[in-house]
Design a protein around this motif. Structure first.
Motif, PDB file in Angstrom:
ATOM      1  N   LYS A 226     -23.440 -39.517 -33.684  1.00  0.00           N
ATOM      2  CA  LYS A 226     -22.535 -38.467 -33.225  1.00  0.00           C
ATOM      3  C   LYS A 226     -21.066 -38.883 -33.320  1.00  0.00           C
ATOM      4  CE  LYS A 226     -25.506 -35.241 -32.089  1.00  0.00           C
ATOM      5  NZ  LYS A 226     -25.742 -34.822 -30.704  1.00  0.00           N
ATOM      6  N   PHE A 227     -20.792 -40.198 -33.367  1.00  0.00           N
ATOM      7  CA  PHE A 227     -19.399 -40.626 -33.441  1.00  0.00           C
ATOM      8  C   PHE A 227     -18.776 -40.221 -34.772  1.00  0.00           C
ATOM      9  CE2 PHE A 227     -16.202 -44.336 -33.470  1.00  0.00           C
ATOM     10  CZ  PHE A 227     -15.223 -43.530 -32.924  1.00  0.00           C
ATOM     11  N   GLU A 228     -19.506 -40.458 -35.865  1.00  0.00           N
ATOM     12  CA  GLU A 228     -18.970 -40.083 -37.176  1.00  0.00           C
ATOM     13  C   GLU A 228     -18.783 -38.574 -37.274  1.00  0.00           C
ATOM     14  OE1 GLU A 228     -17.752 -41.953 -39.674  1.00  0.00           O
ATOM     15  OE2 GLU A 228     -18.023 -43.577 -38.236  1.00  0.00           O
ATOM     16  N   ILE A 229     -19.747 -37.844 -36.701  1.00  0.00           N
ATOM     17  CA  ILE A 229     -19.623 -36.386 -36.688  1.00  0.00           C
ATOM     18  C   ILE A 229     -18.434 -35.974 -35.831  1.00  0.00           C
ATOM     19  CG2 ILE A 229     -20.753 -34.228 -35.998  1.00  0.00           C
ATOM     20  CD1 ILE A 229     -23.441 -35.637 -36.535  1.00  0.00           C
ATOM     21  N   GLY A 230     -18.304 -36.628 -34.671  1.00  0.00           N
ATOM     22  CA  GLY A 230     -17.249 -36.285 -33.729  1.00  0.00           C
ATOM     23  C   GLY A 230     -15.845 -36.502 -34.272  1.00  0.00           C
ATOM     24  N   LYS A 231     -15.691 -37.468 -35.167  1.00  0.00           N
ATOM     25  CA  LYS A 231     -14.369 -37.740 -35.745  1.00  0.00           C
ATOM     26  C   LYS A 231     -13.795 -36.501 -36.438  1.00  0.00           C
ATOM     27  CE  LYS A 231     -14.977 -42.710 -36.581  1.00  0.00           C
ATOM     28  NZ  LYS A 231     -15.128 -43.754 -37.633  1.00  0.00           N
ATOM     29  N   LYS A 232     -14.685 -35.683 -37.017  1.00  0.00           N
ATOM     30  CA  LYS A 232     -14.221 -34.480 -37.711  1.00  0.00           C
ATOM     31  C   LYS A 232     -13.587 -33.469 -36.750  1.00  0.00           C
ATOM     32  CE  LYS A 232     -18.107 -34.891 -40.955  1.00  0.00           C
ATOM     33  NZ  LYS A 232     -19.350 -34.231 -41.449  1.00  0.00           N
ATOM     34  N   PHE A 233     -13.917 -33.621 -35.465  1.00  0.00           N
ATOM     35  CA  PHE A 233     -13.414 -32.693 -34.459  1.00  0.00           C
ATOM     36  C   PHE A 233     -12.387 -33.346 -33.535  1.00  0.00           C
ATOM     37  CE2 PHE A 233     -17.654 -31.369 -35.720  1.00  0.00           C
ATOM     38  CZ  PHE A 233     -17.449 -30.045 -36.046  1.00  0.00           C
ATOM     39  N   GLY A 234     -11.943 -34.543 -33.884  1.00  0.00           N
ATOM     40  CA  GLY A 234     -10.874 -35.173 -33.128  1.00  0.00           C
ATOM     41  C   GLY A 234     -11.290 -36.269 -32.174  1.00  0.00           C
ATOM     42  N   VAL A 235     -12.584 -36.606 -32.095  1.00  0.00           N
ATOM     43  CA  VAL A 235     -13.022 -37.677 -31.196  1.00  0.00           C
ATOM     44  C   VAL A 235     -12.405 -38.999 -31.653  1.00  0.00           C
ATOM     45  CG1 VAL A 235     -15.009 -38.984 -30.345  1.00  0.00           C
ATOM     46  CG2 VAL A 235     -15.168 -36.500 -30.593  1.00  0.00           C
ATOM     47  N   THR A 236     -11.717 -39.668 -30.745  1.00  0.00           N
ATOM     48  CA  THR A 236     -11.021 -40.915 -31.066  1.00  0.00           C
ATOM     49  C   THR A 236     -11.784 -42.160 -30.646  1.00  0.00           C
ATOM     50  OG1 THR A 236      -9.816 -40.836 -28.958  1.00  0.00           O
ATOM     51  CG2 THR A 236      -8.768 -39.797 -30.879  1.00  0.00           C
ATOM     52  N   ASP A 237     -12.597 -42.039 -29.595  1.00  0.00           N
ATOM     53  CA  ASP A 237     -13.357 -43.180 -29.069  1.00  0.00           C
ATOM     54  C   ASP A 237     -14.776 -42.720 -28.774  1.00  0.00           C
ATOM     55  OD1 ASP A 237     -11.077 -45.390 -28.167  1.00  0.00           O
ATOM     56  OD2 ASP A 237     -10.362 -43.319 -27.985  1.00  0.00           O
ATOM     57  N   PHE A 238     -15.713 -43.665 -28.850  1.00  0.00           N
ATOM     58  CA  PHE A 238     -17.122 -43.323 -28.617  1.00  0.00           C
ATOM     59  C   PHE A 238     -17.747 -44.345 -27.677  1.00  0.00           C
ATOM     60  CE2 PHE A 238     -21.659 -43.610 -29.629  1.00  0.00           C
ATOM     61  CZ  PHE A 238     -22.036 -42.282 -29.489  1.00  0.00           C
TER      62      PHE A 238
END
Length: 386
Positions: free
Chosen positions: A238-250
């Motif tokens: 989910k971290f790699e997916i989340g990066k597309k939506f602005g997630v900076t830390d996991f």
């Protein structure tokens, strides 16, 4: 009689295919059903595509209690074309592209007119498996049995009937699969970030659960200029997916060693996140999210529906020190005004909707969509009716 847009079915019952749940937790059955014409204040919609939300799965699995009803037609994220309208319907007409929405918006009651929330005084308190005004069904099986509605939408059918308070006219310029996403989960997450939390530039945000709703919260936080967007999830992918939506830390809670998730978040944010969002539906996780917020002004927004009806327990001492908790249904959005706004932002290339669609299947393969979501490999699966 043929209406002005070419439909020859107005005023008549329609026979079509629907995916019917006859046994909780068992595969849906594609059956021929009959869909009645819309009554007064109602709209019959030809569904173009639909998608599967975790709420569908939650109710599909329920086998006891008042919500365990069958046979039933699930589905509440969709987009379609108005086939016909009942008496008194003026805001849409045959041929309009519309998004059916589970959350009512009558625009006439005190709550709908208020800017303080998105409740509807007249229709918002109803939890029914029938139409909201007369408590009857518009679906019948071929043997004449009534089929139950779901969330006032029932989009796992080629045609459905919804009340006018549960439909939003939308621009035909937006691709239908992207419009479908605005019917529930994505709107809920973005709305929670914008309307409920009202995230400001430079804020720190922590999101518990990076499903479609959690990722939509991240997208909303990104657009508001949050400095840190922390995703908390057990699935490392989910971290790699989340990066597309602005997630900076996991953060994977199982990888924190002896530290609590709250300790890790407080280290990352220098004392606690300004905003935390719980998107799973577990009271224990809601408490964790609360303790990850900053003392003095930290705000926890609850988006997940508690799966076990377990109450939330919070030490009032921490509330006295300035932390707050807010609940949110449909992200605080008023469907009839806010969904068209989100569509406009997508068309202006401000809003990332494309990234939510990870799978697509035909209506005949609808049970595959259930498998994909249960396996955790899917954010949103578009189910094409044709």
């Amino acid at each position: 009689m043929e209406n002005q847009r070419g439909f020859k079915t107005a005023g008549k019952s329609i026979r079509c295919k629907a995916a019917v749940c006859r046994n909780p937790g068992k595969p849906l059955v594609i059956e021929e059903i009959e869909v009645e014409p819309p009554h007064a204040w109602e709209i019959r919609i030809k569904i173009l595509c639909t998608s599967l939300c975790h709420s569908d799965i939650t109710f599909w699995e329920i086998s006891t209690g008042p919500y365990a009803v069958s046979p039933r037609i699930f589905g509440h994220e969709a987009v379609g074309v108005v086939e016909s309208v009942g008496e008194h319907v003026e805001e849409v007409e045959e041929g309009d592209m519309v998004v059916p929405v589970f959350h009512p918006n009558c625009r006439e009651c005190r709550d709908c007119k208020s800017q303080k929330g998105n409740e509807c005084s007249i229709f918002g308190k109803q939890v029914t498996t029938k139409m909201p005004r007369d408590a009857t069904s518009r679906f019948k099986g071929m043997d004449g049995e009534d089929l139950h509605h779901f969330f006032h939408v029932s989009s796992f059918s080629e045609y459905t009937v919804v009340d006018v308070v549960n439909v939003v006219k939308i621009s035909p310029d937006i691709p239908v699969d992207k419009a479908c996403l605005l019917s529930c989960g994505v709107s809920t997450g973005i709305g929670a970030a914008w309307k409920v939390a009202d995230i400001e530039e430079g804020s720190t945000v922590a999101i518990f659960g990076l499903g479609a709703v959690g990722l939509a919260v991240a997208e909303g936080a990104r657009l508001r200029g949050a400095s840190k967007i922390i995703g908390v999830d057990l699935n490392e992918e989910k971290f790699e997916i989340g990066k597309k939506f602005g997630v900076t830390d996991f953060i994977n809670p199982t990888g924190c060693g002896e530290k609590k998730v709250s300790e890790v978040i407080k280290e990352i944010t220098d004392g606690g996140a300004d905003y935390c969002f719980e998107c799973i539906g577990l009271s224990s996780l809601m408490e964790d999210a609360f303790h990850c917020t900053r003392q003095g002004w930290g705000k926890t927004v609850i988006l997940g529906v508690e799966k076990h009806a377990t109450p939330l327990s919070i030490d009032t001492y921490f509330l006295l020190r300035g932390r707050t908790v807010a609940g949110s249904l449909f992200g605080g959005l008023k469907p009839k005004s806010d969904i068209p706004m989100l569509a406009h932002k997508y068309l202006n290339k401000e809003l990332n909707l494309d990234g939510f669609i990870t799978h697509q299947v035909s209506f005949q393969d609808i049970n595959k969509a259930f498998d994909l979501l249960l396996q955790g490999t899917c954010i949103r699966c578009i189910i094409w009716m044709d």
